[in-house]
Design a protein around this motif. Structure first.
Motif: not given
Lengths: 771, 116
Positions: B65, B69, B72-76, B95, B99, B102
C-alpha cells in the motif's frame, strides 16, 4: 464481471459510501459512448450532491481529449474569480506539475481554501496530501471535525501524511463520529500510541450488532499486526452468522499463515455444523495451503489435516477425561456417579485413558453401593471383544434382545434397537440410557425417532442422554425442543441443551452460559464451566477468565484450571498473569499455580519460549499498560461509548431486540424468540423507564427492523411497500430518503431499520438506515 | 524459515519487479528498497509481478500500500499488478489496492496496455 458493469452495479448501491468509494476506481476504465451516456443518466438520478459532483468530475475528465497539465497561473486565475467553476478547479488540481505545486498551495492558502464547498474540499485535500506542508495542518485539523464524512476522511488522510502527531488531539471526536469508516480509521490511529486500548475499541466494533460497523472493523483489520487480533478474529468467526463476513475474516487467516492457527481453526470448525462447518473448513484448508505455498511447512495440506485431526481428537479426549476425573473426587455421591458414567461411556470408544481412570477409581471407591452401580454400568460399556466370551458362541445367539441391553455392540445393535422401539417405555432407566448411548454410537438419522420420544422423559439422565444422542445423529430434530430444554430444572439437561443450541446460535448460547457462570449456585456454575469445555476455547476464553475471578468453589476452580491449561499459549499466559498481579485475595495461590503450570507447558511446547523470558515479557506488558492507563481517560472505550450513547439518545433503538430480530430471521423466529424473551431480554420495566437526561416532552421513537420482499412501490412518492418477514408478513409502507438512488422494485429484497409513524393495517414508516 | 527474493528488469520504460516467496514484513522491506532505488531514475510506470508470491501477509500488504501511494499519489505514476493468486486478489480488493493499480494476468498484457 466486466469492470464497467461492476462499477455501474456498485453505483446503484443504496449505501452512499459504497457509491462514493467506487468513483475513485473509475480512472483506468475504458468507456464507450453508450457507457458514458449511462453515467450521465446516473448523474441525473443521484440525490447526494457530493457524489453527483464527483461523478460530474469523472465525466468531465472523460470528455477531455488530452491530459494537459494545469499551470499555476491558470489555477491562480480561476481562484481569483468570485464565482469560480468548482468542477474545473477540481480537475485542474489533479493535473499539476510538481514544480508548480508550491505556487498553487500559496494561492489556495491566500483564498482560504478551507472555506470551499463540501463538494470541492475532498479534491483540495487530496492535492494537499500530495503537496501540502506543515503550514496547512491547522486548517486541515479544523476539517477533521467536518460533518461531511468525505471531507473528514480526506482531511484525516492529509493530516496523517503532513502532521500525524496532530491527530492525537482529535482522537475523541473521531472515535465518536457516527460514520463507522471514520471510527475504525481512528482506532487504527490510536493503535500507534495505545495498542491495548485500540484493540478494545477494535473488539467492540468487530462484535457490534451493526453489520456495517463489523465491515469497517474487518477492512481495517489488515492494518493491525495479525498476532494481536488473531484471537479476536477466531472468536468472531466462531460466533458470527453472516457468511460473507466470515469469508472476509477468513482472508486474514489465509494471508497470515502460521503454525498455530490451523489447530485453533480446527477447534472452531468442530464446534459448528452445516454451512458454517463448510465455511470454516474452507478457511482452514486455505490456511494449510498458504502454509505450504509460503514454504512455512513441508507437509501437504492433506497430510497436515490428518495430523491436526488426530491431535485434536487426543486433546479433546484428554480434556474430557481430566474434566470428569476431577468430579470423581467430589464429596457428592451422585456427582461421582455421573462423572463415572461419562468416563464409562468413553470406554465404549476404546479410550485407554478412560479405562485406566475408571479402573483406578473403582479400586479406591469406598461407597460399595456406588462401586457396584458403576461396575454394572461399565460392563455394558466394554466393547464385545474385551468382555469375557461365553464358551459356546451359540449361547450368545440364543440371548433375547432384552438381555443384550447391557452389552449392545455393532453386531447386535439392529436387533436390540428393534426390540427397544416397541418397549422403550417399559425399560429401566439404566437400560433406556444404554440404548440411547448405543444409538449415539451406532445409529444414524433414521434412528432418531426413538431418542425423539425420549425427550419427553421425566428422568433428567434419560433426557440428557437423548439430547446427546440426537445432537450426534440428527441435531436439527432437537431445534423445536430447545426452548423448553434450556429452561429445564435439571442442570445436566440444561448443559446438554446449551451445548446443542451453540451449534445453531453460539452467540446466544454463550450469553446463557455467562448468566449461569454468575449464578449463586455452585452446581449451576459447574455446568456452565462444563459447557465452556464443549465450546471452542477462543469463543469462551473471556468467560473462563471471568469465571476464575469470581469462582470460590474448589472443584469448579480445578475445572477452570484444567480448561486454561488445555489451551495454554503466550497470549493467554499474559492475561492470566495480569489477573494474578491484580488479585489480592486467597485466590492468588490458584493464579500462581496456573501461571506456573502454563509457563511449564509453553516452555516445553512446540514453539518453546524460555520460562523466565515469558515472565519478563509479562511484567513488561503490565508496565506498558500502566503507563498508557494514565493518559487513557479521554478515549477509554467505556467513556467513548458513553458519549456515543448520549448523542444517540434521541432515537432510542433497542439494540438487543434489533440483534434478536436479525437472528430470528436466520434461524427460526419462534425458537429464538422464546429463548430471547425467556432468558436474555432486559427487564422491560427497566428499559421503558425514560433516561435521566431525556427530553421531557420528547416521545421515545422505537426503531423497527424490516426485512423481506418488496410487494409494491410508488417511485414518484419514493415509497416502498414491504412485507416484514420478522413480523409474520406485517406490511410496511416506507418513505425513502435520498440514500436510495432509485426505489426498489417489486420482488426485490429489502432490509432496513425504520421509524414507524402510524400503525394500522399497514404501518406507515420512514427509513432510518438500509442494510 | 521462508525465503524471499526479487528480481528487477527495465523494459520499454517500465520498471518490473518480480518477487519470489512469502511476502511478509521482510519481503515487503526488500520490495520497498528495490522501489526506492528505481525512483531516482525517474520511472513513471511500474509492474509488480507477484506470480511467485501467492501468499502476502498483513505487513507485506501494508508495504505494498505504501509503495502504491508513492507511485500513484506522490509521483502520479502508473502501477500494474501481475499474477495475483485467488487469495491475494481477494485481499487486494478488500483493502482497496485494486483502486491504485490495475491487475493483469501476465506481464505481456500489462506491458501492452502500459506502453500505449
Amino acid at each position: 464481471m466486466d469492470p464497467v458493469k461492476e462499477f455501474f452495479a456498485d453505483l446503484k448501491s443504496p449505501d452512499p459510501s459504497i457509491r462514493f468509494s467506487v468513483l475513485s476506481r473509475i480512472e483506468d476504465l475504458a468507456w464507450d459512448e453508450q457507457q458514458q451516456a449511462a453515467l450521465r443518466k446516473l448523474i441525473d438520478d443521484e440525490k447526494d450532491p457530493g457524489i453527483r459532483f464527483h461523478m460530474q468530475k469523472v465525466l468531465a475528465r472523460l470528455d477531455q481529449s488530452d491530459k494537459d497539465f494545469a499551470t499555476a497561473s491558470e489555477i491562480d486565475a480561476l481562484l481569483r474569480q468570485d464565482t469560480r467553476d468548482e468542477l474545473a478547479l477540481a480537475l485542474m488540481l489533479e493535473s499539476v506539475k510538481r514544480a508548480d505545486a508550491h505556487l498553487i498551495t500559496s494561492s489556495l492558502r491566500r483564498v482560504g481554501w478551507q472555506n470551499f464547498s463540501s463538494q470541492l474540499l475532498p479534491s483540495v485535500l487530496k492535492f494537499l496530501k500530495k503537496f501540502g506542508s506543515f503550514e496547512d495542518s491547522p486548517a486541515i485539523e479544523m476539517l477533521c471535525r467536518h460533518h461531511d464524512p468525505r471531507v473528514l476522511s480526506a482531511a484525516i488522510e492529509a493530516l496523517e501524511k503532513i502532521a500525524p502527531d496532530s491527530l492525537k488531539a482529535l482522537i475523541v471526536p473521531l472515535l465518536v463520529n457516527p460514520n463507522f469508516g471514520i471510527r475504525s480509521r481512528a482506532v487504527r490511529l490510536l493503535h500507534r500510541w495505545d495498542p491495548n486500548e485500540a484493540l478494545r475499541h477494535f473488539e467492540s466494533m468487530l462484535f457490534s450488532q451493526i453489520e456495517s460497523e463489523k465491515q469497517s472493523a474487518l477492512f481495517h483489520a489488515f492494518f493491525f499486526p495479525f498476532d494481536q487480533i488473531e484471537k479476536l478474529l477466531l472468536r468472531f468467526i466462531s460466533v458470527e452468522k453472516d457468511a460473507e463476513l466470515i469469508k472476509k475474516a477468513g482472508l486474514l487467516f489465509m494471508a497470515n499463515p502460521h503454525g498455530q492457527s490451523p489447530a485453533r481453526l480446527l477447534e472452531v470448525r468442530q464446534a459448528c455444523v452445516g454451512e458454517k462447518f463448510k465455511l470454516i473448513d474452507g478457511i482452514l484448508k486455505g490456511v494449510l495451503t498458504s502454509l505450504y505455498q509460503a514454504r512455512i511447512v513441508q507437509a501437504t495440506p492433506e497430510q497436515m489435516m490428518e495430523i491436526l485431526e488426530n491431535h485434536y481428537r487426543q486433546k479433546r479426549l484428554k480434556l474430557f477425561v481430566e474434566r470428569y476425573s476431577i468430579s470423581l473426587h467430589s464429596e457428592d455421591v451422585e456427582l461421582r456417579f455421573k462423572a463415572a458414567v461419562k468416563l464409562c461411556d468413553l470406554v465404549r470408544y476404546r479410550v485407554p485413558e478412560a479405562v485406566a481412570t475408571i479402573e483406578a477409581y473403582l479400586k479406591g471407591e469406598e461407597n460399595s453401593e456406588l462401586k457396584n452401580r458403576v461396575s454394572e454400568y461399565l460392563k455394558g460399556c466394554r466393547p464385545a471383544d474385551e468382555t469375557v466370551q461365553m464358551p459356546i458362541p451359540a449361547a450368545v445367539e440364543e440371548k433375547k434382545p432384552a438381555d443384550l441391553l447391557n452389552s449392545i455392540d455393532a453386531e447386535n445393535f439392529a436387533r436390540v434397537f428393534t426390540y427397544a422401539q416397541s418397549n422403550f417405555k417399559d425399560l429401566s432407566v439404566d437400560h433406556q440410557i444404554s440404548m440411547l448411548k448405543a444409538i449415539e454410537q451406532f445409529g444414524r438419522k433414521n434412528h432418531a425417532e426413538l431418542p425423539g420420544r425420549a425427550l419427553k422423559s421425566d428422568n433428567s439422565q434419560v433426557l440428557a442422554a437423548a439430547i446427546d444422542c440426537l445432537s450426534k445423529i440428527d441435531a436439527d430434530a432437537l431445534l423445536p425442543f430447545l426452548p423448553q430444554l434450556i429452561k429445564h430444572s435439571s442442570d445436566e439437561v440444561r448443559e446438554s441443551a446449551i451445548r446443542v443450541f451453540a451449534l445453531f446460535d453460539k452467540g446466544q448460547a454463550i450469553a446463557l452460559v455467562e448468566k449461569m457462570i454468575s449464578s449463586i449456585q455452585p452446581v449451576q456454575r459447574k455446568h456452565a464451566i462444563l459447557c465452556c469445555g464443549h465450546f471452542d476455547f477462543q469463543s469462551v476464553s473471556h468467560l473462563v477468565l471471568k469465571a476464575v475471578r469470581i469462582e470460590g468453589d474448589p472443584e469448579n476452580q480445578q475445572q477452570l484450571k484444567s480448561l486454561l491449561l488445555a489451551s495454554a499459549d503466550e497470549e493467554l499466559f499474559y492475561k492470566v498473569y495480569a489477573d494474578f498481579k491484580a488479585c489480592n485475595t486467597s485466590k492468588k495461590a490458584l493464579y500462581e499455580e496456573i501461571c506456573n503450570r502454563m509457563a511449564d507447558l509453553i516452555s516445553s511446547g512446540e514453539n518453546p519460549i524460555n520460562k523466565q523470558k515469558l515472565y519478563e515479557i509479562a511484567i513488561q506488558k503490565l508496565e506498558e499498560e500502566e503507563k498508557c492507563k494514565a493518559q487513557r481517560d479521554a478515549y477509554r472505550l467505556e467513556k467513548i461509548q458513553e458519549i456515543r450513547r448520549d448523542t444517540e439518545n434521541k432515537t432510542e433503538a433497542d439494540h438487543g431486540l434489533l440483534r434478536f430480530a436479525l437472528l430470528a430471521y436466520s434461524i427460526g423466529a419462534i425458537i429464538t424468540a422464546v429463548i430471547w424473551f425467556g432468558f436474555l431480554a432486559p427487564d422491560s420495566r427497566k428499559t421503558s423507564r425514560p433516561a435521566k437526561n431525556q427530553v421531557k416532552a420528547g416521545k421515545t421513537v422505537r426503531a423497527v427492523v424490516v426485512k423481506g420482499k418488496v410487494i409494491g412501490f410508488e417511485p414518484e412518492k419514493r415509497v416502498v411497500i414491504v412485507e416484514n418477514s420478522l413480523e409474520n408478513g406485517k406490511v410496511y409502507r416506507i418513505s425513502l430518503n435520498s440514500e436510495f438512488p432509485s426505489v426498489p422494485e417489486t420482488g426485490s429484497n429489502f432490509s432496513a431499520q425504520v421509524k414507524p409513524i402510524k400503525s394500522g393495517q399497514e404501518v406507515i414508516a420512514e427509513i432510518i438506515t438500509a442494510f | 524459515m521462508t525465503n524471499f527474493s526479487l528480481k528487477t528488469e527495465k523494459k520499454d520504460g517500465i520498471f518490473i519487479i518480480r518477487s519470489n516467496g512469502y511476502l511478509d514484513e521482510k519481503g515487503g522491506a526488500i520490495l520497498f528498497e528495490a522501489l526506492q532505488k528505481a525512483l531516482p531514475e525517474g520511472y513513471q510506470k511500474y509492474i509488480l509481478d507477484l506470480t511467485e508470491s501467492p501468499v502476502i501477509n498483513s505487513q507485506g500488504i501494508a508495504q505494498i500500500i505504501e509503495i502504491s501511494e508513492i507511485i500513484v499519489d506522490e509521483k502520479s505514476g502508473e502501477l500494474a499488478f501481475v499474477g495475483l493468486s485467488e487469495l491475494t486478489s481477494g485481499v487486494f480488493k478488500m483493502v482497496g489496492l485494486l483502486q491504485m493499480g490495475e491487475a493483469y494476468p501476465s506481464e505481456a498484457d500489462a506491458i501492452a496496455i502500459m506502453s500505449n
